[in-house]
Design a protein around this motif. Sequence first.
Motif, PDB file in Angstrom:
ATOM      1  N   SER A  95      -2.755 -53.830  35.095  1.00  0.00           N
ATOM      2  CA  SER A  95      -1.885 -54.216  33.988  1.00  0.00           C
ATOM      3  C   SER A  95      -2.496 -53.808  32.649  1.00  0.00           C
ATOM      4  CB  SER A  95      -1.633 -55.722  34.024  1.00  0.00           C
ATOM      5  OG  SER A  95      -0.874 -56.130  32.919  1.00  0.00           O
ATOM      6  N   TRP A  96      -3.775 -54.027  32.502  1.00  0.00           N
ATOM      7  CA  TRP A  96      -4.469 -53.644  31.278  1.00  0.00           C
ATOM      8  C   TRP A  96      -4.354 -52.137  31.059  1.00  0.00           C
ATOM      9  CZ3 TRP A  96      -9.808 -51.585  30.869  1.00  0.00           C
ATOM     10  CH2 TRP A  96     -10.257 -51.522  29.538  1.00  0.00           C
ATOM     11  N   ASN A  97      -4.524 -51.378  32.121  1.00  0.00           N
ATOM     12  CA  ASN A  97      -4.421 -49.924  32.012  1.00  0.00           C
ATOM     13  C   ASN A  97      -2.990 -49.466  31.755  1.00  0.00           C
ATOM     14  OD1 ASN A  97      -7.066 -48.360  32.408  1.00  0.00           O
ATOM     15  ND2 ASN A  97      -7.214 -50.078  33.825  1.00  0.00           N
ATOM     16  N   MET A  98      -2.009 -50.158  32.324  1.00  0.00           N
ATOM     17  CA  MET A  98      -0.604 -49.850  32.008  1.00  0.00           C
ATOM     18  C   MET A  98      -0.367 -50.087  30.512  1.00  0.00           C
ATOM     19  SD  MET A  98       1.202 -48.800  34.709  1.00  0.00           S
ATOM     20  CE  MET A  98       2.935 -49.273  34.565  1.00  0.00           C
ATOM     21  N   GLY A  99      -0.959 -51.153  29.981  1.00  0.00           N
ATOM     22  CA  GLY A  99      -0.843 -51.440  28.551  1.00  0.00           C
ATOM     23  C   GLY A  99      -1.439 -50.341  27.690  1.00  0.00           C
ATOM     24  N   LYS A 100      -2.547 -49.779  28.136  1.00  0.00           N
ATOM     25  CA  LYS A 100      -3.158 -48.681  27.379  1.00  0.00           C
ATOM     26  C   LYS A 100      -2.249 -47.460  27.369  1.00  0.00           C
ATOM     27  CE  LYS A 100      -7.239 -48.676  29.466  1.00  0.00           C
ATOM     28  NZ  LYS A 100      -8.636 -48.301  29.755  1.00  0.00           N
ATOM     29  N   ILE A 101      -1.628 -47.173  28.509  1.00  0.00           N
ATOM     30  CA  ILE A 101      -0.707 -46.031  28.557  1.00  0.00           C
ATOM     31  C   ILE A 101       0.492 -46.299  27.658  1.00  0.00           C
ATOM     32  CG2 ILE A 101       0.840 -44.682  30.036  1.00  0.00           C
ATOM     33  CD1 ILE A 101      -1.214 -45.137  32.326  1.00  0.00           C
ATOM     34  N   LYS A 102       1.041 -47.498  27.740  1.00  0.00           N
ATOM     35  CA  LYS A 102       2.195 -47.851  26.906  1.00  0.00           C
ATOM     36  C   LYS A 102       1.860 -47.684  25.423  1.00  0.00           C
ATOM     37  CE  LYS A 102       5.513 -51.496  25.951  1.00  0.00           C
ATOM     38  NZ  LYS A 102       5.937 -52.858  26.200  1.00  0.00           N
ATOM     39  N   ALA A 103       0.689 -48.153  25.017  1.00  0.00           N
ATOM     40  CA  ALA A 103       0.279 -48.031  23.614  1.00  0.00           C
ATOM     41  C   ALA A 103       0.189 -46.563  23.202  1.00  0.00           C
ATOM     42  CB  ALA A 103      -1.060 -48.734  23.393  1.00  0.00           C
ATOM     43  N   ASN A 104      -0.276 -45.709  24.079  1.00  0.00           N
ATOM     44  CA  ASN A 104      -0.354 -44.285  23.781  1.00  0.00           C
ATOM     45  C   ASN A 104       1.030 -43.654  23.699  1.00  0.00           C
ATOM     46  OD1 ASN A 104      -3.137 -42.697  23.768  1.00  0.00           O
ATOM     47  ND2 ASN A 104      -3.388 -44.540  25.009  1.00  0.00           N
ATOM     48  N   LEU A 105       1.931 -44.112  24.540  1.00  0.00           N
ATOM     49  CA  LEU A 105       3.287 -43.564  24.519  1.00  0.00           C
ATOM     50  C   LEU A 105       4.050 -44.005  23.276  1.00  0.00           C
ATOM     51  CD1 LEU A 105       4.195 -43.987  28.290  1.00  0.00           C
ATOM     52  CD2 LEU A 105       3.774 -41.827  27.077  1.00  0.00           C
ATOM     53  N   GLU A 106       3.729 -45.186  22.787  1.00  0.00           N
ATOM     54  CA  GLU A 106       4.423 -45.721  21.609  1.00  0.00           C
ATOM     55  C   GLU A 106       3.754 -45.332  20.294  1.00  0.00           C
ATOM     56  OE1 GLU A 106       4.565 -49.917  22.430  1.00  0.00           O
ATOM     57  OE2 GLU A 106       6.287 -49.694  23.770  1.00  0.00           O
ATOM     58  N   GLY A 107       2.522 -44.873  20.370  1.00  0.00           N
ATOM     59  CA  GLY A 107       1.777 -44.529  19.154  1.00  0.00           C
ATOM     60  C   GLY A 107       1.196 -43.140  19.251  1.00  0.00           C
ATOM     61  N   GLU A 108       0.003 -43.010  18.735  1.00  0.00           N
ATOM     62  CA  GLU A 108      -0.683 -41.720  18.798  1.00  0.00           C
ATOM     63  C   GLU A 108      -1.112 -41.474  20.243  1.00  0.00           C
ATOM     64  OE1 GLU A 108      -4.652 -39.624  16.985  1.00  0.00           O
ATOM     65  OE2 GLU A 108      -3.607 -41.101  15.748  1.00  0.00           O
ATOM     66  N   TYR A 109      -0.731 -40.335  20.778  1.00  0.00           N
ATOM     67  CA  TYR A 109      -0.972 -40.019  22.185  1.00  0.00           C
ATOM     68  C   TYR A 109      -2.338 -39.375  22.357  1.00  0.00           C
ATOM     69  CZ  TYR A 109       0.078 -38.516  26.949  1.00  0.00           C
ATOM     70  OH  TYR A 109       0.059 -38.340  28.321  1.00  0.00           O
ATOM     71  N   ASN A 110      -3.180 -40.019  23.167  1.00  0.00           N
ATOM     72  CA  ASN A 110      -4.505 -39.496  23.463  1.00  0.00           C
ATOM     73  C   ASN A 110      -4.546 -39.159  24.946  1.00  0.00           C
ATOM     74  OD1 ASN A 110      -7.308 -39.611  24.465  1.00  0.00           O
ATOM     75  ND2 ASN A 110      -7.814 -40.127  22.345  1.00  0.00           N
ATOM     76  N   THR A 111      -4.542 -37.885  25.257  1.00  0.00           N
ATOM     77  CA  THR A 111      -4.471 -37.422  26.643  1.00  0.00           C
ATOM     78  C   THR A 111      -5.601 -37.992  27.498  1.00  0.00           C
ATOM     79  OG1 THR A 111      -3.410 -35.379  25.931  1.00  0.00           O
ATOM     80  CG2 THR A 111      -4.400 -35.363  28.105  1.00  0.00           C
ATOM     81  N   GLN A 112      -6.820 -38.015  26.973  1.00  0.00           N
ATOM     82  CA  GLN A 112      -7.956 -38.504  27.750  1.00  0.00           C
ATOM     83  C   GLN A 112      -7.813 -39.988  28.095  1.00  0.00           C
ATOM     84  OE1 GLN A 112      -8.386 -36.580  24.939  1.00  0.00           O
ATOM     85  NE2 GLN A 112      -8.967 -34.696  26.013  1.00  0.00           N
ATOM     86  N   GLN A 113      -7.354 -40.786  27.133  1.00  0.00           N
ATOM     87  CA  GLN A 113      -7.162 -42.215  27.399  1.00  0.00           C
ATOM     88  C   GLN A 113      -6.085 -42.430  28.461  1.00  0.00           C
ATOM     89  OE1 GLN A 113      -6.315 -44.249  23.733  1.00  0.00           O
ATOM     90  NE2 GLN A 113      -8.386 -43.969  22.932  1.00  0.00           N
ATOM     91  N   VAL A 114      -5.015 -41.679  28.362  1.00  0.00           N
ATOM     92  CA  VAL A 114      -3.925 -41.811  29.334  1.00  0.00           C
ATOM     93  C   VAL A 114      -4.399 -41.383  30.712  1.00  0.00           C
ATOM     94  CG1 VAL A 114      -1.628 -40.966  29.963  1.00  0.00           C
ATOM     95  CG2 VAL A 114      -2.120 -41.619  27.597  1.00  0.00           C
ATOM     96  N   GLN A 115      -5.119 -40.276  30.789  1.00  0.00           N
ATOM     97  CA  GLN A 115      -5.636 -39.818  32.080  1.00  0.00           C
ATOM     98  C   GLN A 115      -6.561 -40.856  32.706  1.00  0.00           C
ATOM     99  OE1 GLN A 115      -7.401 -36.088  30.790  1.00  0.00           O
ATOM    100  NE2 GLN A 115      -5.903 -34.933  32.003  1.00  0.00           N
ATOM    101  N   ALA A 116      -7.461 -41.395  31.910  1.00  0.00           N
ATOM    102  CA  ALA A 116      -8.405 -42.387  32.433  1.00  0.00           C
ATOM    103  C   ALA A 116      -7.664 -43.624  32.938  1.00  0.00           C
ATOM    104  CB  ALA A 116      -9.419 -42.774  31.355  1.00  0.00           C
ATOM    105  N   ALA A 117      -6.699 -44.092  32.179  1.00  0.00           N
ATOM    106  CA  ALA A 117      -5.935 -45.275  32.583  1.00  0.00           C
ATOM    107  C   ALA A 117      -5.121 -44.991  33.835  1.00  0.00           C
ATOM    108  CB  ALA A 117      -5.030 -45.726  31.437  1.00  0.00           C
ATOM    109  N   ALA A 118      -4.456 -43.845  33.881  1.00  0.00           N
ATOM    110  CA  ALA A 118      -3.647 -43.489  35.055  1.00  0.00           C
ATOM    111  C   ALA A 118      -4.521 -43.334  36.296  1.00  0.00           C
ATOM    112  CB  ALA A 118      -2.865 -42.206  34.785  1.00  0.00           C
ATOM    113  N   ASN A 119      -5.693 -42.746  36.136  1.00  0.00           N
ATOM    114  CA  ASN A 119      -6.612 -42.606  37.272  1.00  0.00           C
ATOM    115  C   ASN A 119      -7.087 -43.960  37.783  1.00  0.00           C
ATOM    116  OD1 ASN A 119      -6.424 -39.813  37.321  1.00  0.00           O
ATOM    117  ND2 ASN A 119      -8.219 -39.526  36.020  1.00  0.00           N
ATOM    118  N   ALA A 120      -7.339 -44.889  36.868  1.00  0.00           N
ATOM    119  CA  ALA A 120      -7.763 -46.233  37.267  1.00  0.00           C
ATOM    120  C   ALA A 120      -6.653 -46.930  38.065  1.00  0.00           C
ATOM    121  CB  ALA A 120      -8.149 -47.062  36.042  1.00  0.00           C
ATOM    122  N   ILE A 121      -5.424 -46.809  37.586  1.00  0.00           N
ATOM    123  CA  ILE A 121      -4.291 -47.427  38.276  1.00  0.00           C
ATOM    124  C   ILE A 121      -4.139 -46.837  39.672  1.00  0.00           C
ATOM    125  CG2 ILE A 121      -1.766 -47.659  38.263  1.00  0.00           C
ATOM    126  CD1 ILE A 121      -2.069 -47.625  35.100  1.00  0.00           C
ATOM    127  N   ALA A 122      -4.181 -45.515  39.765  1.00  0.00           N
ATOM    128  CA  ALA A 122      -4.029 -44.854  41.064  1.00  0.00           C
ATOM    129  C   ALA A 122      -5.157 -45.230  42.018  1.00  0.00           C
ATOM    130  CB  ALA A 122      -3.965 -43.342  40.878  1.00  0.00           C
TER     131      ALA A 122
END
Length: 152
Positions: free
Chosen positions: A39-66
């Motif tokens: 859930s915390w990692n989904m929140g990080k992705i959501k924040a990136n999608l709604e704000g400034e998009y940081n590819t590395q942060q999104v990748q790290a969060a998505a990898n953690a979820i997977a």
Amino acid sequence: MKKIIALGIIALSLAGTASAQVKPEEQIKYRQAGYSFMSWNMGKIKANLEGEYNTQQVQAAANAIAAIAGSGMGALYGPGTDKDIGEVKTRVKPEFFDPANGPDIGKIATNFNTAAAELAKVAAGGDKAAVQKAFGATGETCKACHDKYRME
């Protein structure tokens, strides 16, 4: 598709064997920790999608979820984890533990694992629009389980 559902059912059926080594109250704590971390990692992705998009942060969060989704979380739904144990509370509905619901739960779990893996794959590409779509699909798989098998 039948093969995927069968794999989900097999994974859930093996859960009892793997969970025998961990006390029921620990299983509840571990699964809650896993879902909280996702859930915390989904929140990080959501924040990136709604704000400034940081590819590395999104990748790290998505990898953690997977990684957590594919870690065998089904093993943490062993016997005795269908109810509160002392101070350890659970919000899983009793219907989740009904063997008649096994095929449905297997399908939901498989869909979640597939969506989480796809989210990680898409995130690696760095396309924000594609991540938005995969993120939504992953969230829908979470909601599918919550709607049927989670108490408020």
